[in-house]
Each structure stands twice: as structure tokens, then as C-alpha cells.
Design an enzyme around this catalytic site. Structure first.
Site, mmCIF file in Angstrom:
data_model
loop_
_atom_site.group_PDB
_atom_site.id
_atom_site.type_symbol
_atom_site.label_atom_id
_atom_site.label_comp_id
_atom_site.label_asym_id
_atom_site.label_seq_id
_atom_site.Cartn_x
_atom_site.Cartn_y
_atom_site.Cartn_z
ATOM 1 N N ASP A 1 58.956 48.498 40.938
ATOM 2 C CA ASP A 1 58.713 47.463 39.994
ATOM 3 C C ASP A 1 59.931 45.924 40.178
ATOM 4 O O ASP A 1 60.829 46.477 40.293
ATOM 5 C CB ASP A 1 58.608 47.581 38.708
ATOM 6 C CG ASP A 1 58.269 46.917 37.242
ATOM 7 O OD1 ASP A 1 56.653 45.941 37.572
ATOM 8 O OD2 ASP A 1 58.883 46.644 37.087
ATOM 9 N N ASP B 1 60.594 50.614 34.613
ATOM 10 C CA ASP B 1 61.343 50.395 33.793
ATOM 11 C C ASP B 1 60.546 49.696 32.860
ATOM 12 O O ASP B 1 61.041 50.176 31.274
ATOM 13 C CB ASP B 1 62.576 49.323 33.921
ATOM 14 C CG ASP B 1 61.749 47.546 33.530
ATOM 15 O OD1 ASP B 1 60.983 47.598 34.345
ATOM 16 O OD2 ASP B 1 62.530 46.868 32.672
ATOM 17 N N ASP C 1 54.755 50.058 33.361
ATOM 18 C CA ASP C 1 55.436 50.425 34.708
ATOM 19 C C ASP C 1 54.835 52.189 34.285
ATOM 20 O O ASP C 1 54.637 53.179 35.093
ATOM 21 C CB ASP C 1 56.873 50.774 35.024
ATOM 22 C CG ASP C 1 57.053 49.570 35.429
ATOM 23 O OD1 ASP C 1 56.046 48.921 36.319
ATOM 24 O OD2 ASP C 1 58.300 49.196 35.358
#
Length: 696
Positions: A380, A586, A590
Site C-alpha cells: 500500500d 496499514d 487494506d
């Protein structure tokens, strides 16, 4: 669902009916001796039992040697037999009782294990010798049965003590728990137990003290920088720099500057306690290789019992009772699957402890089996590859430049202070770090989605000031000059975030914010590419903003403007192509991708739901740790395979030699101990795994 019990000494899962507290007699003995010293003299008594058993067995061996060498007159042989019986019986009770109880429990459940083999071996030698003595025969082998018990008990004790070393990560963490905290009630400082500190309380941390609970720094020295040693949590040797608003963690050690902080969670919910909980759960979990070893062990013991019976029958017909007894005992002892039972749990336990020292929390034991096979990693962008916190990059000024950048920042930061908006907080923090005093404000108004407004006391004169978007400026009739308009449009086209600030009828300037790439991100990408992995960067940002970060990460395939469900689709598409995928993220958005990937890795600053979904959590967001973990997991997986190979090889060769009459029972017991200790030694070598060795 019933909770899997685990041993109080070695903290490995209890898989037999031996006890609800310990996995074997060795662990119970070791725990009593080294874990509860001084409690009612029980530890000293148990150690004395082992010492008495060893003393009795040495005397039994001495008298038996005199019988074997015929060094005594025939008329005193019956007396020696009686003496051997009298010496052997208390030893069987002292050291054999736990194995016989285990054998009884296994008979009831018809699930035979290691205790059955040991109890049958030692018990058969004792009973055979007792019957021979009572019948007036000369074939007594009390020394065989008793020495087996002494060797096995000593071996179990050594194994249990060594296995406990594998769990020293948890023990070390437990020993670091903070005991007290200095809580501030107004101007009064009160000492109270760290466990009693509640969310929202203000506490003081003096130089050299442990931080009692997780918190947020609210006041330090004027320079604004506080050094905190978080090495016991993150594995990072260098002190971490903390400023106002930064998060601090329980058990970390303060440096030379006192500071105040606000508790954000009680000690029970702290990162420190979550680390311990995760390690305990992971050590109880069973990976596929561990379950395979368990299934083999469950079927192996009945096969060994059959082989022992066949060996006894063969040698009875060929060489008589003594040969049948000795060879059958050797089969039972050499085939004891201790090494097989230790092969994977030891690696998992050592691996979890070693990873914790690096600031890596393993939630599932399957990590060491799946991570070595990973071929693609998805990252990410925001909050993972970048810091996740917008920072002030530059300041734009109007054409007239009547207002300096310093003055514009002071005014903007003054109005932004009461706001919780992420950009406003970044602006306020930049103003505080600039130094000097901010202006007081009155009549503050927050208009979500647009901006802020308020009366700012600028040099004693109250002026209405507006901060916010371009639309907010125009709605309040604040005029843009051409240069500021052109500069701001260019910044927006590059994907940067802006806030404008204006008063007295005009937009006086603007603030450009950016999300910076983490300092170690580029190096982490290089390390992972050396491992032969394909790397992918997922982002929900516009393509321009994502490309700005992507340019700094050569070798990463960029996937911009992806919604949470589209991130999951990217992972599935890669998996369908035959890749094993790890996802690093995080945030809440996600969580689905972390769950979909073969291995999910949550970074330290991530949300709770991301950490709960992931298989691995990095306490500190140091992306280089991922490359370390991949190399370490490869070494751990290789160690598992080595252990299993040795356990199978040893048992197959050992049983063959014993059935052929080429292995004495005492040497079979010694071989069993040596095999288990070799597995333990091979597993404990993982404790010394380091970054330097991993590159060799």
C-alpha cells in the site's frame, strides 16, 4: 471451541494426556526446579529425586557388573539379587511413576505416545528381572530398567530446559513490565501502579524511567525533541526521536529529557501486552509441517509396538528370553519419537522469539512455511511506503508579497490549532516547530469539507482569517492574484494537497503539503529485489500523486487509483498467474487485501483491524525488516526440513539396528536423547541468525 493448552515451562502446545499444565515429565521437573525455586522446598525435593535416582542407578550398575563378570561367589548371588531388587524398586517409584501414569492415561484413550514406550521398556525389564529373581534364575537385568529411567529423565530435563530457552522472548518481555507511573492530578504528582493508569490520564516520565503505558507526548522541553529507547520493542538500537503529538509505547526507556504524555490505552491494551499475546498464540498454533509430524507420531507408536513384539517373538525362538527382552526394549527406546515431536515446534518457538527481538510479531506459525514461497509483494502506498502524515512542503505567497512566509505560517498555524483535520494539524505542527508564539484566536468556526474561519489577534488587532480550499476562499470573496493562481494550479496538477490562507479581502498565500516517502523505503525495495521478488505499489491516489512516489521506487509496478476492492482484485489476478503473494499495508482499507494475500504484513503505525487481519506485524515501520524476515523464514523452513529428515532417518536406522540385535537398550536410550538434543541444537542455532549472516 476449547482453547489449546500449552506447557507452562516450554510454552509449546500440550498434545498428550500427560497433564493440563505440562507437555511432558521433563518439563514438569524442569519447571519445578528452575521455575519455582524456593516455593515450599518442592524444587529441592524434585532435584533430590533425580539425584537419588542417579545414585541408586550407579550402585545398581556396580553390583550388576560384579554379577556379569562372575566376580562374586555363587552362594551370595541370591543376596545380590535381593539387594538389586531393593535398590531398583524405590528408583522405579521415584522416576518411573510419571511415565506409568502417562501410560495409564494413554491406555484409557487408546492413543499411545512416548510415555507408553518408556513405561513398557523400563517396566518390562523390571518385571522380567523380578520374576527371574523370585523363580531363582540368574537372568536379572534391574540395571537395564533403572538406567533407562535415569537416562530418559535426565534427557527429558535437558530437553525441557533447552526448549524453554526458545520461549525466552516472552520471558524477557514479561520481565520488562513497568511497575509504577507518575500520574499528574493538576499540579500534584501521584505514584500509582502502571496497571491502574487509565486512558486520558496525564503522566510524567523522568529521565531514565520506563514509559508506563502507551501514550501521546503533550509537553517536552523547548527544543521539542525527546529521545526514547524503543529497542526492546522494535529491535532498533538507535533512540527514536519524539515530538509533541508523537506516540510512545509502554516499557520504552526515556532518555535525558523529562516530558508529559496523555495515556491513550491502559497497560492491558498496550502494544507491549499485545506483543506477548501474539507470541503466545503463535507458539500454540500448528503449521502444516507440525500437523504432519503429529499425524506420523500418532501412527508411528503402534507400529513400533508391533515391531517390538515381532522382535521379541523372533529372538525368543532364536536365542531365548534375555535376547528377546533386550532387543525388544532397544526397539521401544530407540523409536521413541521425541525428536519427531520437537522438529517443528522448536523451530516455530525459536523463530517467534528471534523475530520479536527484531520488532516483528508473528501471529501464525504458517508464516515460516508460506513466506519462503512468496514470489510477489504488494505494498500500500499511503502510510506504508510513505509516512502517512502530510507535512508542510513549501509556502506560496501572493504577488504583492506584503506578507512574509514566516508571518503567514504563524497566522495559519494559530487558526489551525483547534482543528482535527489532518492538513490543519500538519499546519499547526509546522507553526509550533517554527518556534515563537502563536496568536490567540476568538470566534473559531469549522466548516467541514470547506475550511476554517476565526478572529485572530494579529499583533493586538483582531482580524478575520480564513483557511481552506480554493472554493472556500471564493465563497468568502477573497481574491487570488495571478501568480498565486498559477503556482497553486501547477501544484494541484502534480497531486499535492493545498490549503489557502487569506484575510483583508485577499488570499495572502497557500501551503503545499506532501506525503514523504519513508527514509528506508527505497533501500527496502532494493533488498527485496535481490531476493528475486516482483514488487507492486497499490494506491488509491490520483495517478500524478502516485507516480511522484513511484519514481522514487525503481522496479515497483504502479497500480494507481485503486479502491479497496480493486486492490483485492489485483492480488487475485496475480495469484491466478501462479504467484504466491504477500501484502503489506496499514489502514482499514487494506484489511481485505491483507486477508486475501497468502501472507499479510501490517506495519507498526497501522490500524487495529489491519493488525488483526495480518499474519505478521512490524512494531516499527522499518520496511527493511521484511527482507530480513523473508531470509529468516527461509532459514527456519530449511531447519524444519533438516529436523524432520534427521528424526525420520534416526528412527528408521535405529529400529532396524535394534531389531537386528545390534543395539543394547542402554545405548538405545542414549541414542534417543542424543537425537532429541541434536534437533534442539539445530533449532536453537536460529537464535544467532543476523543480518550479516543472511547476506552470506
Amino acid at each position: 471451541m476449547k482453547r489449546q493448552p500449552y506447557c507452562q515451562h516450554c510454552r509449546l502446545p500440550i498434545r498428550s494426556g500427560f497433564s493440563d499444565r505440562f507437555c511432558c515429565y521433563g518439563c514438569r521437573l524442569a519447571f519445578r526446579i528452575v521455575g519455582e525455586q524456593g516455593e515450599g522446598g518442592e524444587a529441592a525435593f524434585l532435584l533430590a529425586r533425580l539425584a537419588i535416582g542417579a545414585l541408586l542407578s550407579m550402585n545398581i550398575m556396580t553390583f550388576s557388573l560384579l554379577l556379569y563378570t562372575k566376580a562374586i561367589p555363587p552362594e551370595v548371588i541370591p543376596s545380590f539379587h535381593l539387594l538389586l531388587f531393593l535398590l531398583s524398586t524405590p528408583l522405579m517409584l521415584l522416576l518411573g511413576a510419571p511415565f506409568f501414569r502417562g501410560f495409564y492415561q494413554e491406555i484409557k484413550t487408546f492413543s499411545f505416545g512416548m510415555d507408553s514406550l518408556i513405561a513398557l521398556g523400563a517396566g518390562a525389564a523390571y518385571l522380567y528381572s523380578t520374576i527371574a529373581w523370585l523363580a531363582g534364575g540368574e537372568g536379572v537385568y534391574f540395571d537395564t530398567g533403572t538406567m533407562i529411567l535415569v537416562l530418559v529423565t535426565l534427557g527429558r530435563f535437558l530437553e525441557a530446559t533447552a526448549r524453554a530457552r526458545a520461549a525466552d522472548g516472552i520471558r524477557h518481555l514479561l520481565s520488562m513490565a513497568p511497575l509504577t507511573a507518575t500520574v499528574l492530578a493538576g499540579e500534584t504528582a501521584v505514584r500509582k501502579p502502571a496497571e491502574a493508569v487509565q486512558r486520558g490520564e496525564i503522566f510524567l516520565v523522568r529521565p531514565g524511567e520506563q514509559i508506563p503505558v502507551d501514550g501521546e507526548v503533550i509537553e517536552g522541553e523547548s527544543s521539542g525533541t525527546i529521545a526514547v529507547d524503543e529497542s526492546m520493542l522494535t529491535g532498533e538500537a538507535r533512540p527514536a526521536e519524539k515530538r509533541t503529538g508523537d506516540r510512545i509505547y509502554a516499557v520504552a526507556l526515556n532518555g535525558e529529557v523529562p516530558f508529559k504524555a496523555r495515556a491513550i490505552a491502559p497497560l492491558a491494551d498496550s502494544l507491549f501486552r499485545r506483543m506477548i499475546s501474539l507470541m503466545e498464540k503463535a507458539q500454540q498454533a500448528r503449521g502444516e509441517m507440525a500437523r504432519l509430524a503429529d499425524r506420523i507420531s500418532a501412527r508411528f507408536v503402534p507400529i513400533v509396538l508391533f515391531c517390538a513384539a515381532a522382535t521379541a517373538l523372533f529372538w525368543w525362538r532364536r536365542a531365548g528370553g534375555p535376547a528377546a527382552l533386550f532387543n525388544a526394549l532397544a526397539v521401544l527406546l530407540v523409536a521413541c519419537p521425541c525428536a519427531l515431536g520437537l522438529a517443528t515446534p522448536m523451530v516455530i518457538s525459536v523463530g517467534i522469539g528471534r523475530s520479536a527481538r527484531e520488532g516483528i510479531l508473528i501471529r501464525s506459525s504458517r508464516v515460516f512455511e508460506a513466506l519462503p514461497n512468496v514470489t510477489a509483494i504488494f505494498f500500500d502506498k499511503t502510510g506504508t511506503m510513505t509516512e502517512g502524515k502530510p507535512v508542510l512542503l513549501s509556502i506560496l505567497l501572493a504577488w504583492s508579497e506584503k506578507v512574509s512566509a514566516t508571518h503567514l505560517l504563524t497566522v495559519g498555524a494559530s487558526l489551525a490549532q483547534p482543528s482535527e483535520h489532518v492538513l490543519a494539524r500538519a499546519l499547526a505542527l509546522a507553526g509550533l516547530r517554527q518556534g515563537g508564539s502563536l496568536y490567540p484566536i476568538a470566534e473559531f468556526k469549522n466548516h467541514p469539507g470547506f475550511g476554517l474561519a476565526g478572529r485572530v489577534q494579529i499583533k493586538g488587532e483582531g482580524k478575520w482569517v480564513w483557511i481552506g480550499s480554493r472554493r472556500w476562499m471564493k465563497e468568502n470573496d477573497l481574491i487570488f492574484d495571478p501568480r498565486l493562481e498559477a503556482q497553486s494550479r501547477l501544484a494541484e496538477s502534480e497531486g499535492k494537497s493545498l490549503l489557502f490562507c487569506g484575510w483583508e479581502g485577499g488570499v495572502q498565500g497557500g501551503f503545499i503539503f506532501t506525503d514523504r516517502l519513508r527514509a528506508e523505503a527505497a533501500e527496502a525495495v532494493v533488498l527485496l529485489r535481490r531476493e528475486g521478488l516482483s514488487l507492486h505499489l497499490l494506491s488509491g491516489d490520483r495517478k500524478g500523486a502516485a507516480e511522484e512516489i513511484g519514481k522514487q521506487l525503481p522496479g515497483c509496478a504502479l497500480h494507481a487509483e485503486r479502491l479497496p476492492h480493486e486492490k483485492v482484485e489485483e492480488i487475485r489476478r496475480t495469484q491466478k498467474g501462479g504467484a504466491t503473494v504477500a501484502m503489506v499495508g496499514d489502514g482499514i482499507n487494506d484489511a481485505a487485501a491483507l486477508a486475501e494475500a497468502d501472507i499479510g504484513i501490517a506495519v507498526g503505525t497501522g490500524s487495529d483491524i489491519a493488525k488483526e487481519t495480518a499474519d505478521v506485524s512490524l512494531v516499527q515501520t522499518d520496511l527493511r525488516k521484511i527482507a530480513w524476515l523473508i531470509r529468516f523464514s527461509k532459514r527456519a523452513f530449511r531447519t524444519m526440513k533438516q529436523n524432520l529428515f534427521w528424526a525420520f532417518f534416526y528412527n528408521v536406522i535405529g529400529v532396524g539396528l535394534a531389531m537386528a540385535g545390534m543395539l543394547q537398550p542402554i545405548f538405545a536410550a542414549l541414542a534417543m536423547i542424543v537425537s532429541s538434543l541434536l534437533v534442539i541444537w539445530n533449532s536453537l542455532r536460529l537464535r544467532t541468525f543476523s543480518e550479516v549472516r543472511s547476506r552470506e
